[in-house]
Design a protein around this motif. Structure first.
Motif, PDB file in Angstrom:
ATOM      1  N   ARG A  19      33.744  46.786  29.098  1.00  0.00           N
ATOM      2  CA  ARG A  19      33.797  45.643  28.189  1.00  0.00           C
ATOM      3  C   ARG A  19      33.557  46.119  26.770  1.00  0.00           C
ATOM      4  O   ARG A  19      32.658  46.937  26.528  1.00  0.00           O
ATOM      5  CB  ARG A  19      32.741  44.616  28.592  1.00  0.00           C
ATOM      6  N   GLU A  20      34.325  45.610  25.841  1.00  0.00           N
ATOM      7  CA  GLU A  20      34.211  46.014  24.442  1.00  0.00           C
ATOM      8  C   GLU A  20      33.179  45.172  23.689  1.00  0.00           C
ATOM      9  O   GLU A  20      33.028  43.979  23.953  1.00  0.00           O
ATOM     10  CB  GLU A  20      35.563  45.882  23.742  1.00  0.00           C
TER      11      GLU A  20
ATOM     12  N   SER B  48      46.341  45.491  30.883  1.00  0.00           N
ATOM     13  CA  SER B  48      44.983  45.461  30.336  1.00  0.00           C
ATOM     14  C   SER B  48      44.759  46.608  29.357  1.00  0.00           C
ATOM     15  O   SER B  48      45.233  47.734  29.566  1.00  0.00           O
ATOM     16  CB  SER B  48      43.950  45.536  31.466  1.00  0.00           C
TER      17      SER B  48
ATOM     18  N   TYR C 289      41.994  48.059  28.976  1.00  0.00           N
ATOM     19  CA  TYR C 289      41.179  49.045  29.704  1.00  0.00           C
ATOM     20  C   TYR C 289      42.066  50.096  30.343  1.00  0.00           C
ATOM     21  O   TYR C 289      41.871  51.301  30.151  1.00  0.00           O
ATOM     22  CB  TYR C 289      40.351  48.323  30.765  1.00  0.00           C
TER      23      TYR C 289
ATOM     24  N   ILE D 220      38.635  31.770  29.326  1.00  0.00           N
ATOM     25  CA  ILE D 220      38.117  33.139  29.251  1.00  0.00           C
ATOM     26  C   ILE D 220      38.472  33.783  27.920  1.00  0.00           C
ATOM     27  O   ILE D 220      37.637  34.453  27.298  1.00  0.00           O
ATOM     28  CB  ILE D 220      38.661  33.965  30.428  1.00  0.00           C
ATOM     29  N   THR D 221      39.691  33.575  27.456  1.00  0.00           N
ATOM     30  CA  THR D 221      40.104  34.126  26.164  1.00  0.00           C
ATOM     31  C   THR D 221      39.204  33.631  25.042  1.00  0.00           C
ATOM     32  O   THR D 221      38.847  34.381  24.124  1.00  0.00           O
ATOM     33  CB  THR D 221      41.570  33.753  25.868  1.00  0.00           C
TER      34      THR D 221
ATOM     35  N   GLN E  89      35.215  35.064  25.932  1.00  0.00           N
ATOM     36  CA  GLN E  89      34.916  36.451  26.283  1.00  0.00           C
ATOM     37  C   GLN E  89      34.214  37.222  25.164  1.00  0.00           C
ATOM     38  O   GLN E  89      33.605  38.267  25.421  1.00  0.00           O
ATOM     39  CB  GLN E  89      36.204  37.180  26.662  1.00  0.00           C
ATOM     40  N   ARG E  90      34.273  36.699  23.934  1.00  0.00           N
ATOM     41  CA  ARG E  90      33.600  37.408  22.838  1.00  0.00           C
ATOM     42  C   ARG E  90      32.083  37.262  22.889  1.00  0.00           C
ATOM     43  O   ARG E  90      31.357  37.956  22.162  1.00  0.00           O
ATOM     44  CB  ARG E  90      34.128  36.918  21.485  1.00  0.00           C
TER      45      ARG E  90
ATOM     46  N   THR F 159      35.931  38.977  31.207  1.00  0.00           N
ATOM     47  CA  THR F 159      36.884  39.032  30.105  1.00  0.00           C
ATOM     48  C   THR F 159      38.307  38.848  30.644  1.00  0.00           C
ATOM     49  O   THR F 159      38.550  38.921  31.849  1.00  0.00           O
ATOM     50  CB  THR F 159      36.812  40.382  29.374  1.00  0.00           C
ATOM     51  N   ARG F 160      39.247  38.633  29.714  1.00  0.00           N
ATOM     52  CA  ARG F 160      40.643  38.482  30.137  1.00  0.00           C
ATOM     53  C   ARG F 160      41.149  39.763  30.807  1.00  0.00           C
ATOM     54  O   ARG F 160      41.895  39.714  31.790  1.00  0.00           O
ATOM     55  CB  ARG F 160      41.497  38.138  28.901  1.00  0.00           C
ATOM     56  N   ASP F 161      40.730  40.907  30.286  1.00  0.00           N
ATOM     57  CA  ASP F 161      41.088  42.188  30.900  1.00  0.00           C
ATOM     58  C   ASP F 161      40.584  42.276  32.340  1.00  0.00           C
ATOM     59  O   ASP F 161      41.293  42.709  33.245  1.00  0.00           O
ATOM     60  CB  ASP F 161      40.496  43.352  30.097  1.00  0.00           C
ATOM     61  N   GLN F 162      39.326  41.900  32.553  1.00  0.00           N
ATOM     62  CA  GLN F 162      38.734  41.991  33.883  1.00  0.00           C
ATOM     63  C   GLN F 162      39.430  41.042  34.857  1.00  0.00           C
ATOM     64  O   GLN F 162      39.652  41.398  36.024  1.00  0.00           O
ATOM     65  CB  GLN F 162      37.235  41.690  33.809  1.00  0.00           C
TER      66      GLN F 162
END
Length: 295
Positions: A76-77, A122, A124, A247-248, A251-252, A259-262
């Motif tokens: 996660r960023e 993603s 990631y 989620i978008t 997620q911040r 997150t959207r990536d996850q």
């Protein structure tokens, strides 16, 4: 077999701690690259405090090593803290590979992730692929491992699910929850790293590592509940068309659990064919058995 001295980046992380112990148990010495000191080093372990993206902080330690294992990665960023996929996957790998080449070390192992591929959706997986490309194009005797979801005492994912189940009997699903995972125990992962380190037949090969159980996410939640001595949770479905924009938006915030990536990686599934066991044969820890060790 010659005992080696190995620099490990990410030595303080979940996999790193197990890998340090595995290598020491088999007689190897370890130089552990860390952000900060974590108490007194055990015999055969030397801690180096440094920044994985800044080779000047660990070049002196590299000069005494025979091999490098690069574990650093994030799921996660946190851009405000410079915790980004680009910095800690791509830039970190470039720095470590270049420093390893300058030190005259040949043996290098990279931890990537299952699902990594060119053109991934993603961020990631895209940055993990970019990091792999740096490794594939270097002059080192490299090996790349792509583990599936790694479980074991002190893991993040299973312990997060268990914490939620302790507070509530309800576990909402993203979609229908039929996407599959193939978790692998951390002990099985570090065994492959340790064995591959000294085998010439693994040089310039990439191995996808996964466990012996393909489990639908909704069934995995039941496995976690059973390991805790609880009844299976209620699993209401949250439609993806609704959850994706939510989620978008959220997620911040660090408190938001996904997150959207996850989500994208969950929906893509996380499974492999198990061919890696032809190179690294041995008994595997089943998911239901393994999680009962620590839940």
């Amino acid at each position: 077999m010659k005992n080696l001295k190995i620099l490990i980046t990410g030595a303080s992380g979940f996999v790193g701690q197990y890998l340090v112990a595995e290598l020491r148990q088999h007689g190897h010495d370890v130089v552990a690259l860390r952000h900060r000191m974590q108490g007194e080093d055990p015999a055969g372990v030397q801690s180096v405090i440094g920044d994985v993206t800044d080779a000047t902080t660990y070049e002196a330690a590299l000069a005494t090593c025979d091999a490098v294992i690069h574990l650093v990665g994030i799921i996660r960023e946190i851009p405000k803290k410079q915790v980004t996929f680009e910095r800690l996957h791509v830039q970190a790998t470039a720095a470590v590979v270049a420093a390893t080449e300058r030190a005259g070390i040949k043996r290098y192992i990279q931890m990537s992730a299952l699902g990594t591929r060119e053109g991934a959706i993603s961020g990631y997986h895209r940055t993990k692929w970019a990091a792999e490309e740096i490794v594939r194009n270097c002059r080192l005797d490299w090996t790349i491992f792509r583990p599936s979801l790694i479980f074991g005492p002190r893991d993040s994912f299973v312990n997060m699910l268990a914490a939620t189940l302790r507070s509530s009997p309800i576990m909402p699903l993203m979609g229908d929850g039929t996407y599959r995972l193939q978790p692998i125990h951390v002990r099985d992962v570090v065994r492959c790293f340790r064995e591959g380190l000294t085998r010439t037949d693994t040089v310039k090969h990439t191995y996808e590592l996964c466990g012996c159980d393909r489990i639908r996410y909704r069934d995995l939640l039941d496995d976690v509940a059973r390991a805790m001595g609880k009844l299976p949770p209620l699993k209401p479905q949250a439609p993806l068309w609704l959850m994706k924009p939510v989620i978008t938006l959220l997620q911040r915030f660090a408190w938001f659990p996904i997150t959207r990536d996850q989500l994208q990686m969950l929906l893509e599934e996380n499974i492999c064919d198990g061919n890696w066991q032809q190179t690294f044969p041995g008994p595997l820890t089943r998911f239901g058995v393994g999680i009962r060790e620590y839940l």
